[in-house]
Design a protein around this motif. Structure first.
Motif, PDB file in Angstrom:
ATOM      1  N   ALA A   1      11.377 -11.842  -7.254  1.00  0.00           N
ATOM      2  CA  ALA A   1      10.446 -11.039  -6.453  1.00  0.00           C
ATOM      3  C   ALA A   1      10.348  -9.654  -7.055  1.00  0.00           C
ATOM      4  O   ALA A   1      11.345  -8.966  -7.186  1.00  0.00           O
ATOM      5  N   GLY A   2       9.156  -9.266  -7.437  1.00  0.00           N
ATOM      6  CA  GLY A   2       8.950  -7.933  -8.004  1.00  0.00           C
ATOM      7  C   GLY A   2       8.992  -6.893  -6.915  1.00  0.00           C
ATOM      8  O   GLY A   2       8.917  -7.208  -5.733  1.00  0.00           O
ATOM      9  N   GLY A   3       9.122  -5.660  -7.313  1.00  0.00           N
ATOM     10  CA  GLY A   3       9.126  -4.574  -6.335  1.00  0.00           C
ATOM     11  C   GLY A   3       7.728  -4.355  -5.789  1.00  0.00           C
ATOM     12  O   GLY A   3       6.757  -4.908  -6.284  1.00  0.00           O
ATOM     13  N   LEU A   4       7.655  -3.572  -4.756  1.00  0.00           N
ATOM     14  CA  LEU A   4       6.381  -3.222  -4.165  1.00  0.00           C
ATOM     15  C   LEU A   4       5.746  -2.125  -5.006  1.00  0.00           C
ATOM     16  O   LEU A   4       6.408  -1.159  -5.360  1.00  0.00           O
ATOM     17  N   MET A   5       4.469  -2.295  -5.328  1.00  0.00           N
ATOM     18  CA  MET A   5       3.800  -1.282  -6.131  1.00  0.00           C
ATOM     19  C   MET A   5       3.364  -0.120  -5.243  1.00  0.00           C
ATOM     20  O   MET A   5       2.816  -0.320  -4.165  1.00  0.00           O
TER      21      MET A   5
ATOM     22  N   SER B   1      -6.181  -2.506   3.793  1.00  0.00           N
ATOM     23  CA  SER B   1      -5.428  -1.548   4.607  1.00  0.00           C
ATOM     24  C   SER B   1      -4.398  -0.856   3.739  1.00  0.00           C
ATOM     25  O   SER B   1      -3.697  -1.503   2.963  1.00  0.00           O
ATOM     26  N   ILE B   2      -4.321   0.459   3.890  1.00  0.00           N
ATOM     27  CA  ILE B   2      -3.398   1.253   3.075  1.00  0.00           C
ATOM     28  C   ILE B   2      -2.584   2.194   3.946  1.00  0.00           C
ATOM     29  O   ILE B   2      -2.947   2.494   5.083  1.00  0.00           O
TER      30      ILE B   2
ATOM     31  N   ASN C   1      -1.213  15.794  -1.976  1.00  0.00           N
ATOM     32  CA  ASN C   1      -0.352  14.878  -2.732  1.00  0.00           C
ATOM     33  C   ASN C   1       0.155  13.787  -1.804  1.00  0.00           C
ATOM     34  O   ASN C   1       0.580  14.069  -0.691  1.00  0.00           O
ATOM     35  N   ALA C   2       0.124  12.550  -2.309  1.00  0.00           N
ATOM     36  CA  ALA C   2       0.567  11.438  -1.465  1.00  0.00           C
ATOM     37  C   ALA C   2       0.993  10.260  -2.324  1.00  0.00           C
ATOM     38  O   ALA C   2       0.698  10.201  -3.517  1.00  0.00           O
ATOM     39  N   GLU C   3       1.711   9.340  -1.686  1.00  0.00           N
ATOM     40  CA  GLU C   3       2.028   8.052  -2.294  1.00  0.00           C
ATOM     41  C   GLU C   3       1.230   7.007  -1.545  1.00  0.00           C
ATOM     42  O   GLU C   3       1.267   6.930  -0.319  1.00  0.00           O
ATOM     43  N   LEU C   4       0.496   6.220  -2.312  1.00  0.00           N
ATOM     44  CA  LEU C   4      -0.357   5.175  -1.763  1.00  0.00           C
ATOM     45  C   LEU C   4       0.375   3.845  -1.816  1.00  0.00           C
ATOM     46  O   LEU C   4       0.958   3.491  -2.838  1.00  0.00           O
ATOM     47  N   GLU C   5       0.312   3.143  -0.706  1.00  0.00           N
ATOM     48  CA  GLU C   5       0.927   1.813  -0.636  1.00  0.00           C
ATOM     49  C   GLU C   5      -0.048   0.891   0.093  1.00  0.00           C
ATOM     50  O   GLU C   5      -0.674   1.292   1.076  1.00  0.00           O
ATOM     51  N   PHE C   6      -0.204  -0.323  -0.412  1.00  0.00           N
ATOM     52  CA  PHE C   6      -1.051  -1.312   0.261  1.00  0.00           C
ATOM     53  C   PHE C   6      -0.199  -2.055   1.276  1.00  0.00           C
ATOM     54  O   PHE C   6       0.940  -2.414   0.989  1.00  0.00           O
ATOM     55  N   LEU C   7      -0.738  -2.288   2.472  1.00  0.00           N
ATOM     56  CA  LEU C   7       0.044  -2.919   3.529  1.00  0.00           C
ATOM     57  C   LEU C   7       0.240  -4.410   3.287  1.00  0.00           C
ATOM     58  O   LEU C   7       1.160  -5.000   3.815  1.00  0.00           O
ATOM     59  N   PHE C   8      -0.637  -5.009   2.485  1.00  0.00           N
ATOM     60  CA  PHE C   8      -0.509  -6.433   2.186  1.00  0.00           C
ATOM     61  C   PHE C   8      -0.426  -6.611   0.680  1.00  0.00           C
ATOM     62  O   PHE C   8      -1.259  -6.093  -0.054  1.00  0.00           O
TER      63      PHE C   8
ATOM     64  N   SER D   1      -0.392   8.012 -11.110  1.00  0.00           N
ATOM     65  CA  SER D   1       0.619   7.187 -11.775  1.00  0.00           C
ATOM     66  C   SER D   1       0.995   6.018 -10.878  1.00  0.00           C
ATOM     67  O   SER D   1       0.698   6.007  -9.690  1.00  0.00           O
ATOM     68  N   VAL D   2       1.642   5.042 -11.489  1.00  0.00           N
ATOM     69  CA  VAL D   2       2.105   3.855 -10.770  1.00  0.00           C
ATOM     70  C   VAL D   2       3.610   3.993 -10.584  1.00  0.00           C
ATOM     71  O   VAL D   2       4.334   4.308 -11.521  1.00  0.00           O
ATOM     72  N   ILE D   3       4.069   3.783  -9.362  1.00  0.00           N
ATOM     73  CA  ILE D   3       5.503   3.832  -9.059  1.00  0.00           C
ATOM     74  C   ILE D   3       5.921   2.413  -8.728  1.00  0.00           C
ATOM     75  O   ILE D   3       5.366   1.804  -7.821  1.00  0.00           O
ATOM     76  N   GLU D   4       6.861   1.878  -9.454  1.00  0.00           N
ATOM     77  CA  GLU D   4       7.385   0.540  -9.125  1.00  0.00           C
ATOM     78  C   GLU D   4       8.584   0.761  -8.232  1.00  0.00           C
ATOM     79  O   GLU D   4       9.589   1.307  -8.659  1.00  0.00           O
ATOM     80  N   GLU D   5       8.466   0.366  -6.985  1.00  0.00           N
ATOM     81  CA  GLU D   5       9.574   0.577  -6.050  1.00  0.00           C
ATOM     82  C   GLU D   5      10.271  -0.749  -5.806  1.00  0.00           C
ATOM     83  O   GLU D   5       9.720  -1.635  -5.182  1.00  0.00           O
TER      84      GLU D   5
END
Length: 108
Positions: A1-5, A46-47, A58-65, A94-98
């Motif tokens: 399972a990869g991390g959440l982008m 949805s984000i 400044n913010a970190e964007l995450e997709f809910l699905f 930039s892309v953050i791999e969490e």
């Protein structure tokens, strides 16, 4: 399972006379939607934006699905929508791999 982008984004909030909010949202988590352009057309997702306490731009964007199409590139400009209203834009910096559930995270 990869991390959440997650994505580091720079926000531009529209002014009320441009159809934007009366005031930008406060620091913390803010929920909205965005459009992504795919070969098959536009899709809406949805984000969650984690707004920085030091700057409303400044913010970190995450997709809910996690089923969203991974088509996002650095430099992309994405709309921020509340319902049908576009209230701002976000520029992908930039892309953050969490990695989730990683207890061995080292903070330097």
């Amino acid at each position: 399972a990869g991390g959440l982008m997650m994505y580091q984004v720079l926000l531009e909030w529209y002014l009320p006379q441009q159809g934007g909010r009366q005031q930008p949202p406060r620091a913390g988590r803010y929920f909205a939607t965005t459009y992504l352009n795919e070969p098959s057309g536009q899709s809406m997702w949805s984000i969650s934006l984690l707004l920085s306490a030091s700057s409303i731009n400044n913010a970190e964007l995450e997709f809910l699905f996690d089923t969203y199409p991974k088509v996002i590139q650095v430099g992309d400009l994405l709309p921020i929508l509340e319902g049908t209203k576009t209230v701002g834009l976000m520029l992908v910096l930039s892309v953050i791999e969490e990695a989730r559930c990683n207890s061995a995270t080292i903070l330097n």
